[in-house]
Scaffold this motif. Structure first.
Motif, short mmCIF file in Angstrom:
data_model
loop_
_atom_site.label_atom_id
_atom_site.label_comp_id
_atom_site.label_asym_id
_atom_site.label_seq_id
_atom_site.Cartn_x
_atom_site.Cartn_y
_atom_site.Cartn_z
N SER A 291 -19.86 -1.33 -7.30
CA SER A 291 -20.13 -1.19 -8.74
C SER A 291 -19.81 -2.50 -9.44
O SER A 291 -19.07 -3.34 -8.91
N GLU A 292 -20.36 -2.62 -10.64
CA GLU A 292 -20.11 -3.87 -11.38
C GLU A 292 -18.74 -3.88 -12.01
O GLU A 292 -18.15 -4.94 -12.23
N GLY A 293 -18.24 -2.71 -12.31
CA GLY A 293 -16.89 -2.62 -12.87
C GLY A 293 -15.86 -2.77 -11.76
O GLY A 293 -16.20 -2.72 -10.57
N ASP A 294 -14.59 -2.91 -12.16
CA ASP A 294 -13.57 -3.18 -11.15
C ASP A 294 -12.71 -1.98 -10.78
O ASP A 294 -11.74 -2.12 -10.04
N ASP A 295 -13.06 -0.78 -11.30
CA ASP A 295 -12.17 0.37 -11.06
C ASP A 295 -12.01 0.69 -9.57
O ASP A 295 -10.90 0.92 -9.09
N LEU A 296 -13.13 0.68 -8.85
CA LEU A 296 -13.06 1.02 -7.42
C LEU A 296 -12.24 -0.03 -6.67
O LEU A 296 -11.44 0.28 -5.79
N LEU A 297 -12.47 -1.29 -7.06
CA LEU A 297 -11.75 -2.40 -6.43
C LEU A 297 -10.24 -2.27 -6.68
O LEU A 297 -9.42 -2.40 -5.76
N LEU A 298 -9.88 -1.99 -7.92
CA LEU A 298 -8.45 -1.86 -8.25
C LEU A 298 -7.83 -0.68 -7.50
O LEU A 298 -6.71 -0.78 -6.99
N ASP A 299 -8.59 0.42 -7.37
CA ASP A 299 -8.07 1.57 -6.60
C ASP A 299 -7.85 1.17 -5.15
O ASP A 299 -6.85 1.54 -4.53
N ALA A 300 -8.80 0.41 -4.60
CA ALA A 300 -8.69 0.01 -3.19
C ALA A 300 -7.48 -0.91 -2.99
O ALA A 300 -6.78 -0.84 -1.98
N ILE A 301 -7.23 -1.77 -3.97
CA ILE A 301 -6.06 -2.66 -3.89
C ILE A 301 -4.78 -1.82 -3.92
O ILE A 301 -3.87 -2.01 -3.11
N ASP A 302 -4.71 -0.87 -4.84
CA ASP A 302 -3.51 -0.02 -4.93
C ASP A 302 -3.27 0.73 -3.62
O ASP A 302 -2.15 0.81 -3.12
N GLU A 303 -4.38 1.25 -3.08
CA GLU A 303 -4.26 2.03 -1.84
C GLU A 303 -3.75 1.13 -0.70
O GLU A 303 -2.89 1.52 0.09
N ALA A 304 -4.27 -0.09 -0.65
CA ALA A 304 -3.88 -1.02 0.43
C ALA A 304 -2.39 -1.37 0.33
O ALA A 304 -1.68 -1.40 1.33
N ILE A 305 -1.93 -1.65 -0.87
CA ILE A 305 -0.52 -2.02 -1.04
C ILE A 305 0.37 -0.84 -0.64
O ILE A 305 1.47 -1.01 -0.11
N GLY A 306 -0.16 0.37 -0.82
CA GLY A 306 0.57 1.58 -0.43
C GLY A 306 0.77 1.70 1.06
O GLY A 306 1.54 2.54 1.52
N ARG A 307 0.07 0.88 1.84
CA ARG A 307 0.34 0.91 3.27
C ARG A 307 0.71 -0.46 3.84
O ARG A 307 0.46 -0.77 4.99
N LYS A 308 1.33 -1.27 2.99
CA LYS A 308 1.85 -2.55 3.51
C LYS A 308 2.97 -2.24 4.50
O LYS A 308 3.92 -1.53 4.17
N PRO A 309 2.87 -2.76 5.73
CA PRO A 309 3.88 -2.42 6.73
C PRO A 309 5.21 -3.12 6.49
O PRO A 309 5.27 -4.10 5.75
N LYS A 310 6.22 -2.61 7.16
CA LYS A 310 7.56 -3.17 6.95
C LYS A 310 7.66 -4.61 7.46
O LYS A 310 8.35 -5.43 6.87
#
Ligand code: SAM
Ligand code: SF4
Length: 334
Positions: A291-310
């Motif tokens: 999409s042209e907006g960034d909402d999906l991108l921002l969600d994907a970034i949040d999700e990725a940080i949620g699984r940053k390994p130790k």
């Protein structure tokens, strides 16, 4: 405006994005690449506009430091367009620092433009001051073009930190000279242990030189004063009393630095690696292009940080000759 900062599952704030803007390079350093490399097809790369969008989404999420790397960032066509464009976040104050890690070969051409775009400091990789050894280390590099690049960057007002990978049999007797030269030039120096990333057709055990040993040797000739100086990176620094400059040691193998990790890494195809030494990644290109907006991108970034390994578990020994991760440093950005 979303001020939400990125906090990973271990409570670490992620405020530093490293971006590999290209996997290509004009050099073939022996610890980084095989001589005969297959690079990504250009059609797989994010465009400069797309790289800008992803970086800017991270800035919206509180990232205040971006480092461009590669491959060689300054060989990507049009790279100054991206750097100038990201410079707008420096002007608003959203970004505290925009910087790059470079092999220095293109600095004669770009130093002044970098300064004009708001870049204040750069890291330049230089493993040795011996022209022959430099060519051995980089295969295709020329010491004189890097020294000229460094001189141009210094003259343009850029603060410079030198990075040198410690390589057994190559530069292990060169550090005194490097320290002296850095002292004369006014540069800090960081020594890096070779990390087992990417197939290079050479034996990493033969290259590996533990920095604990290097530091012991250096302490015989220089007065190393421990400091708690931090750049937000993994290096531990000493001040060399005789030169007044710092020397940093990055020791992923003999000392693990994961507990204070504040960074993630974006590849030039839009994959986000949450750890340099792990294979887990998040695809940001699909949400970016959906999409042209960034909402999906921002969600994907949040999700990725949620699984940053130790952390990572790099080991170099004879029993385990495989790289810890298959991708090269030039893909994830060193
Ligand atoms: N081309 C630029 C340069 O050389 O500075 C930027 C990319 S390079 C991959 C970034 C840094 O990673 C360089 O300082 C390089 O020496 C370091 N590097 C590459 N391969 C490495 C390895 N296997 N272990 C440790 N450091 C490595
Ligand atoms: Fe190129 Fe940097 Fe890798 Fe050397 S370390 S081959 S200069 S990307």
């Amino acid at each position: 405006m979303d001020k939400a900062s990125l906090i990973d599952p271990f409570g670490r704030a992620v405020n530093y994005l490293r971006v590999s803007v290209t996997d290509r390079c004009n050099y073939r350093c022996v610890y980084c690449m095989a001589e005969d490399m297959t690079f990504l097809p250009k059609s797989d790369l994010l465009t400069l506009e797309e790289l800008d969008r992803v970086c800017s989404a991270f800035v919206r999420r509180g990232v205040d430091k971006i480092r461009l790397t590669g491959g060689e960032p300054l060989v990507r066509r049009g790279i100054m367009t991206l750097i100038r464009s990201l410079g707008r976040h420096l002007q608003t104050g959203a970004l505290r620092e925009l910087t790059l890690t470079t092999n220095g070969s293109q600095l004669v051409k770009y130093a002044d433009e970098l300064v004009a775009a708001g870049v204040r400091r750069i890291n330049v990789s230089l493993d040795t001051l011996d022209a022959e050894k430099f060519q051995q280390a980089t295969r295709w590099g020329k010491l004189e073009e890097v020294l000229a690049g460094i001189a141009a960057a210094k003259a343009g007002g850029l603060e410079i930190k030198i990075n040198a990978v410690a390589l057994k049999g190559l530069n292990e007797n060169e550090f005194d000279r490097l320290i002296e030269w850095c002292g004369e030039q006014g540069f800090d120096l960081t020594l890096i242990e070779t990390m087992p990333v990417g197939e290079i057709n050479l034996d990493r055990v033969d290259q590996y030189l533990p920095l604990s040993r290097v530091r012991e040797q250096l302490a015989k000739n220089w007065t190393l004063e421990e400091t708690d100086y931090q750049t937000g990176g993994p290096a531990r620094y000493d001040v060399i009393r005789e030169t007044g400059k710092r020397i940093g040691f990055i020791t992923p193998l003999s000392h693990n630095f994961c507990e204070s990790c504040n960074r993630v890494r974006l590849t030039c195809t839009g994959q986000l690696y949450m750890c340099l030494g792990q294979d887990d990644e998040a695809d940001l290109r699909t949400p970016l292009r959906a999409s042209e907006g960034d909402d999906l991108l921002l969600d994907a970034i949040d999700e990725a940080i949620g699984r940053k390994p130790k952390g990572h578990d790099f080991v170099i020994d004879r029993r385990d000759a495989q790289p810890a991760v298959a991708r090269h440093m030039s893909v994830t950005g060193g």
